[in-house]
Design a protein around this motif. Structure first.
Motif, mmCIF file in Angstrom:
data_model
loop_
_atom_site.group_PDB
_atom_site.id
_atom_site.type_symbol
_atom_site.label_atom_id
_atom_site.label_comp_id
_atom_site.label_asym_id
_atom_site.label_seq_id
_atom_site.Cartn_x
_atom_site.Cartn_y
_atom_site.Cartn_z
ATOM 1 N N ARG A 33 0.914 -1.166 -0.103
ATOM 2 C CA ARG A 33 0.050 0.040 0.130
ATOM 3 C C ARG A 33 0.884 1.181 -0.043
ATOM 4 N N ASP A 37 0.985 4.064 -2.926
ATOM 5 C CA ASP A 37 0.898 5.486 -2.678
ATOM 6 C C ASP A 37 1.985 6.324 -3.316
ATOM 7 N N ALA A 41 1.730 8.899 -6.263
ATOM 8 C CA ALA A 41 2.264 10.288 -6.174
ATOM 9 C C ALA A 41 3.222 10.784 -7.032
ATOM 10 N N ASP A 128 -7.184 5.701 -8.234
ATOM 11 C CA ASP A 128 -8.525 5.652 -7.163
ATOM 12 C C ASP A 128 -8.968 4.260 -7.339
ATOM 13 N N LEU A 131 -6.283 1.759 -6.290
ATOM 14 C CA LEU A 131 -6.162 1.793 -4.601
ATOM 15 C C LEU A 131 -7.408 1.273 -4.005
ATOM 16 N N ASP A 135 -7.404 -2.158 -1.734
ATOM 17 C CA ASP A 135 -7.800 -1.952 -0.281
ATOM 18 C C ASP A 135 -8.977 -2.919 0.092
#
Length: 171
Positions: A33, A37, A41, A128, A131, A135
């Motif tokens: 995770r 991220d 980024a 999105d 992720l 998740d």
């Protein structure tokens, strides 16, 4: 960013071995995770008009996710083929629990395959969407591991690991 890692555990039983593997899976979820991220980024920071995405981090997350998914598949296959049938033989009262665990393995496999499909295009996939899929896998897997540990650890705690040698030498 520092990511927590589980301390090594002493392995004396099959339950200890199962928990060691589960600790590794949980640690990898945290690492993956954080890497996802960082990837998204970096991609957002480097993607201006006419600029290609930063490939290095995307390749790293892809490799780590593939390794994780392969290990998860191997782990669940080993449980389905060896651990769960052995537990059922000695603890037939756990049939409903073992059936649920096998069903969860299949559901996790489907969730994992959806994530792998997104991973195939990690350089351009919507952050999105990726992720959210990650998740979802992490949440399903964490709940599964907790349920599995509730029911299997007490049973497997009585099974020595590594197993004693069998045959003429091990008698």
């Amino acid at each position: 960013m520092t990511v927590p890692t589980s301390a090594p555990r002493e392995i004396n039983s099959l339950a200890d071995k199962l928990l060691e593997i589960h600790d590794w899976l949980r640690d990898q979820l945290v690492h993956l995770r954080a890497e996802a991220d960082a990837h998204f980024a970096a991609r957002a920071a480097h993607q201006g008009p006419g600029q290609p995405p930063a490939p290095g981090l995307g390749l790293q997350i892809r490799q780590r996710c593939l390794e994780f998914c392969d290990t998860l598949t191997f782990h669940h296959t080993a449980e389905d083929d060896h651990i769960l049938p052995g537990v059922l033989t000695h603890h037939p009262q756990l049939r409903a629990t073992l059936d649920r665990l096998a069903d969860e393995h299949r559901a996790l496999s489907r969730t994992k395959e959806r994530l792998l499909a997104l991973l195939a295009d990690i350089a351009t996939v919507d952050a999105d969407v990726f992720l959210t899929a990650f998740d979802r896998l992490a949440g399903e897997l964490t709940a599964h591991l907790e349920y599995e540990e509730t029911w299997l650890v007490p049973v497997l705690a009585q099974v020595p690991f590594p197993p004693a040698p069998t045959g003429p030498q091990g008698r």
